[in-house]
Design a protein around this motif. Structure first.
Motif, PDB file in Angstrom:
ATOM      1  N   ILE A  45       1.121   2.803  11.234  1.00  0.00           N
ATOM      2  CA  ILE A  45       0.154   1.927  10.574  1.00  0.00           C
ATOM      3  C   ILE A  45       0.805   1.186   9.417  1.00  0.00           C
ATOM      4  N   PHE A  46       1.662   1.894   8.643  1.00  0.00           N
ATOM      5  CA  PHE A  46       2.331   1.274   7.498  1.00  0.00           C
ATOM      6  C   PHE A  46       3.245   0.137   7.955  1.00  0.00           C
ATOM      7  N   PHE A  47       4.035   0.385   9.008  1.00  0.00           N
ATOM      8  CA  PHE A  47       4.944  -0.656   9.491  1.00  0.00           C
ATOM      9  C   PHE A  47       4.178  -1.845  10.069  1.00  0.00           C
ATOM     10  N   CYS A  48       3.049  -1.573  10.737  1.00  0.00           N
ATOM     11  CA  CYS A  48       2.229  -2.670  11.272  1.00  0.00           C
ATOM     12  C   CYS A  48       1.659  -3.517  10.138  1.00  0.00           C
ATOM     13  N   GLN A  49       1.147  -2.875   9.087  1.00  0.00           N
ATOM     14  CA  GLN A  49       0.606  -3.613   7.961  1.00  0.00           C
ATOM     15  C   GLN A  49       1.697  -4.395   7.249  1.00  0.00           C
ATOM     16  N   THR A  50       2.907  -3.792   7.116  1.00  0.00           N
ATOM     17  CA  THR A  50       4.011  -4.500   6.476  1.00  0.00           C
ATOM     18  C   THR A  50       4.417  -5.720   7.283  1.00  0.00           C
ATOM     19  N   PHE A  51       4.428  -5.570   8.617  1.00  0.00           N
ATOM     20  CA  PHE A  51       4.774  -6.700   9.470  1.00  0.00           C
ATOM     21  C   PHE A  51       3.759  -7.827   9.354  1.00  0.00           C
ATOM     22  N   LEU A  52       2.473  -7.460   9.330  1.00  0.00           N
ATOM     23  CA  LEU A  52       1.440  -8.473   9.182  1.00  0.00           C
ATOM     24  C   LEU A  52       1.523  -9.148   7.828  1.00  0.00           C
ATOM     25  N   LEU A  53       1.801  -8.366   6.776  1.00  0.00           N
ATOM     26  CA  LEU A  53       1.913  -8.943   5.442  1.00  0.00           C
ATOM     27  C   LEU A  53       3.087  -9.908   5.365  1.00  0.00           C
ATOM     28  N   LEU A  54       4.216  -9.546   5.991  1.00  0.00           N
ATOM     29  CA  LEU A  54       5.357 -10.449   6.004  1.00  0.00           C
ATOM     30  C   LEU A  54       5.054 -11.719   6.783  1.00  0.00           C
ATOM     31  N   SER A  55       4.245 -11.608   7.811  1.00  0.00           N
ATOM     32  CA  SER A  55       3.855 -12.803   8.558  1.00  0.00           C
ATOM     33  C   SER A  55       3.028 -13.735   7.708  1.00  0.00           C
ATOM     34  N   TYR A  56       2.154 -13.174   6.847  1.00  0.00           N
ATOM     35  CA  TYR A  56       1.397 -14.016   5.944  1.00  0.00           C
ATOM     36  C   TYR A  56       2.325 -14.705   4.932  1.00  0.00           C
ATOM     37  N   VAL A  57       3.302 -13.945   4.382  1.00  0.00           N
ATOM     38  CA  VAL A  57       4.212 -14.525   3.404  1.00  0.00           C
ATOM     39  C   VAL A  57       5.054 -15.612   4.036  1.00  0.00           C
ATOM     40  N   SER A  58       5.530 -15.378   5.263  1.00  0.00           N
ATOM     41  CA  SER A  58       6.362 -16.371   5.931  1.00  0.00           C
ATOM     42  C   SER A  58       5.585 -17.630   6.253  1.00  0.00           C
ATOM     43  N   ALA A  59       4.248 -17.552   6.226  1.00  0.00           N
ATOM     44  CA  ALA A  59       3.432 -18.742   6.472  1.00  0.00           C
ATOM     45  C   ALA A  59       3.190 -19.516   5.184  1.00  0.00           C
ATOM     46  N   ASP A  60       4.063 -19.287   4.152  1.00  0.00           N
ATOM     47  CA  ASP A  60       4.010 -20.031   2.883  1.00  0.00           C
ATOM     48  C   ASP A  60       2.726 -19.754   2.114  1.00  0.00           C
ATOM     49  N   CYS A  61       2.149 -18.560   2.262  1.00  0.00           N
ATOM     50  CA  CYS A  61       0.982 -18.181   1.471  1.00  0.00           C
ATOM     51  C   CYS A  61       1.265 -16.785   0.934  1.00  0.00           C
ATOM     52  N   THR A  62       1.536 -16.698  -0.359  1.00  0.00           N
ATOM     53  CA  THR A  62       1.931 -15.444  -0.974  1.00  0.00           C
ATOM     54  C   THR A  62       0.829 -14.963  -1.898  1.00  0.00           C
ATOM     55  N   PHE A  63       0.467 -13.684  -1.764  1.00  0.00           N
ATOM     56  CA  PHE A  63      -0.565 -13.085  -2.594  1.00  0.00           C
ATOM     57  C   PHE A  63       0.085 -12.018  -3.478  1.00  0.00           C
ATOM     58  N   PRO A  64       0.514 -12.366  -4.675  1.00  0.00           N
ATOM     59  CA  PRO A  64       1.212 -11.386  -5.522  1.00  0.00           C
ATOM     60  C   PRO A  64       0.364 -10.179  -5.881  1.00  0.00           C
ATOM     61  N   LYS A  65      -0.933 -10.344  -6.020  1.00  0.00           N
ATOM     62  CA  LYS A  65      -1.794  -9.241  -6.439  1.00  0.00           C
ATOM     63  C   LYS A  65      -2.242  -8.369  -5.274  1.00  0.00           C
ATOM     64  N   VAL A  66      -1.999  -8.812  -4.054  1.00  0.00           N
ATOM     65  CA  VAL A  66      -2.460  -8.078  -2.879  1.00  0.00           C
ATOM     66  C   VAL A  66      -1.286  -7.316  -2.284  1.00  0.00           C
ATOM     67  N   LYS A  67      -1.446  -6.000  -2.135  1.00  0.00           N
ATOM     68  CA  LYS A  67      -0.374  -5.144  -1.651  1.00  0.00           C
ATOM     69  C   LYS A  67      -0.463  -4.846  -0.163  1.00  0.00           C
ATOM     70  N   GLU A  68      -1.580  -5.166   0.457  1.00  0.00           N
ATOM     71  CA  GLU A  68      -1.729  -4.912   1.882  1.00  0.00           C
ATOM     72  C   GLU A  68      -2.625  -5.989   2.492  1.00  0.00           C
ATOM     73  N   VAL A  69      -2.603  -6.039   3.796  1.00  0.00           N
ATOM     74  CA  VAL A  69      -3.399  -7.042   4.508  1.00  0.00           C
ATOM     75  C   VAL A  69      -4.872  -6.712   4.362  1.00  0.00           C
ATOM     76  N   THR A  70      -5.653  -7.691   3.963  1.00  0.00           N
ATOM     77  CA  THR A  70      -7.089  -7.499   3.776  1.00  0.00           C
ATOM     78  C   THR A  70      -7.863  -8.211   4.872  1.00  0.00           C
ATOM     79  N   GLU A  71      -9.139  -7.907   4.921  1.00  0.00           N
ATOM     80  CA  GLU A  71     -10.005  -8.551   5.906  1.00  0.00           C
ATOM     81  C   GLU A  71     -10.120 -10.040   5.635  1.00  0.00           C
ATOM     82  N   GLY A  72     -10.056 -10.435   4.352  1.00  0.00           N
ATOM     83  CA  GLY A  72     -10.109 -11.860   4.025  1.00  0.00           C
ATOM     84  C   GLY A  72      -8.947 -12.623   4.627  1.00  0.00           C
TER      85      GLY A  72
END
Length: 271
Positions: A10-37
């Motif tokens: 689960i941790f690696f899946c969430q990390t992969f999803l979070l990196l996908s969000y960052v690579s899409a040029d949208c960085t959330f410094p205050k968010v440590k994990e993928v949220t429903e939003g």
């Protein structure tokens, strides 16, 4: 052991999803994990919108720079002066300083680190808040600017709204089921049909019955009305159907003395 392995997956899946969000040029410094939003705006990522009012024109990107290939590649929201086209656009927020909140049918996307104010809002940095609301009838997303809160001492922001069906909650499938009464009626009807078919076949082909005699238990159904009437008469009626027998004693006419024969038993005495 299996539980720890599941946590690692689960941790690696969430990390992969979070990196996908960052690579899409949208960085959330205050968010440590993928949220429903983040998941709710997935279908909006990469889209760009423009709108204008009397004085300014705005360009907005959802997890993508507002304008592709310009000097400010990190600018998610740009403000253009319509009356001075040679003026550099003002950066209101950046995709590398994003924040996100969500509810059941809305997402609030915030871009920070914009150009600082010069004369008001305490010279703080500009920021843009994009309220993405649910509209099930929206064919194409529409962008509106609601207000610019720049008359405050702090926390000034530009407020935009996007109406879309992307953030609308998924409605559960409606399953039409049968009630208990409907099931009982179906079963009862099936039993009656089966009874008639089997009984008719048995009487016709086994007992060689003809006419009405082919009906199963014909004599019983023939007398069924009379049986119902007798049962109703026995249970429902309070008055007896037969009058009680009254005792009839010896009448006076039987005790009268036969005048012709005399009184008493005188005729039995010896002469």
């Amino acid at each position: 052991m299996a539980y720890r392995l599941l946590q690692c997956v689960i941790f690696f899946c969430q990390t992969f999803l979070l990196l996908s969000y960052v690579s899409a040029d949208c960085t959330f410094p205050k968010v440590k994990e993928v949220t429903e939003g983040m998941r709710m705006i997935e279908r909006l990522k990469g889209k760009r919108y423009t709108m204008e009012d009397m004085f300014y024109k705005y360009a907005i990107g959802i997890c993508v720079p507002a304008q592709e290939g310009d000097k400010a590649a990190e600018a998610a929201v740009l403000q253009f002066d319509k009356h001075n086209t040679s003026k550099e656009p003002v950066i209101i927020g950046r995709v590398t300083a994003a924040d996100i909140m969500h509810g059941g049918d809305w997402v609030l996307l915030e871009y920070n680190k914009g150009k600082s104010y010069t004369t008001h809002c305490g010279s703080e940095e500009r920021r843009a808040r994009i309220m993405i609301t649910c509209d099930e009838n929206a064919v194409n997303e529409q962008l509106f600017i609601l207000s610019e809160e720049n008359n405050r001492t702090d926390t000034c922001f530009y407020l935009f709204e996007i109406s879309t069906d992307v953030v609308c909650p998924v409605k559960p499938l409606i399953t039409v089921g049968l009630s208990v009464g409907s099931v009982i009626l179906i079963v009862l009807f099936s039993v009656v049909v089966l009874y008639l078919i089997l009984g008719f076949s048995y009487n016709r082909f086994v007992l060689r019955a003809k006419g009405y005699e082919q009906i199963p238990n014909y004599s019983f159904w023939k007398d069924f009305g009379n049986l119902q009437a007798d049962g109703c008469n026995l249970i429902c009626r309070s008055k007896d159907s037969q009058q009680p027998r009254s005792y009839k004693g010896v009448g006076d006419d039987q005790l009268q003395v036969d005048e012709e024969r005399g009184s008493g038993d005188d005729h039995l005495l010896p002469m």
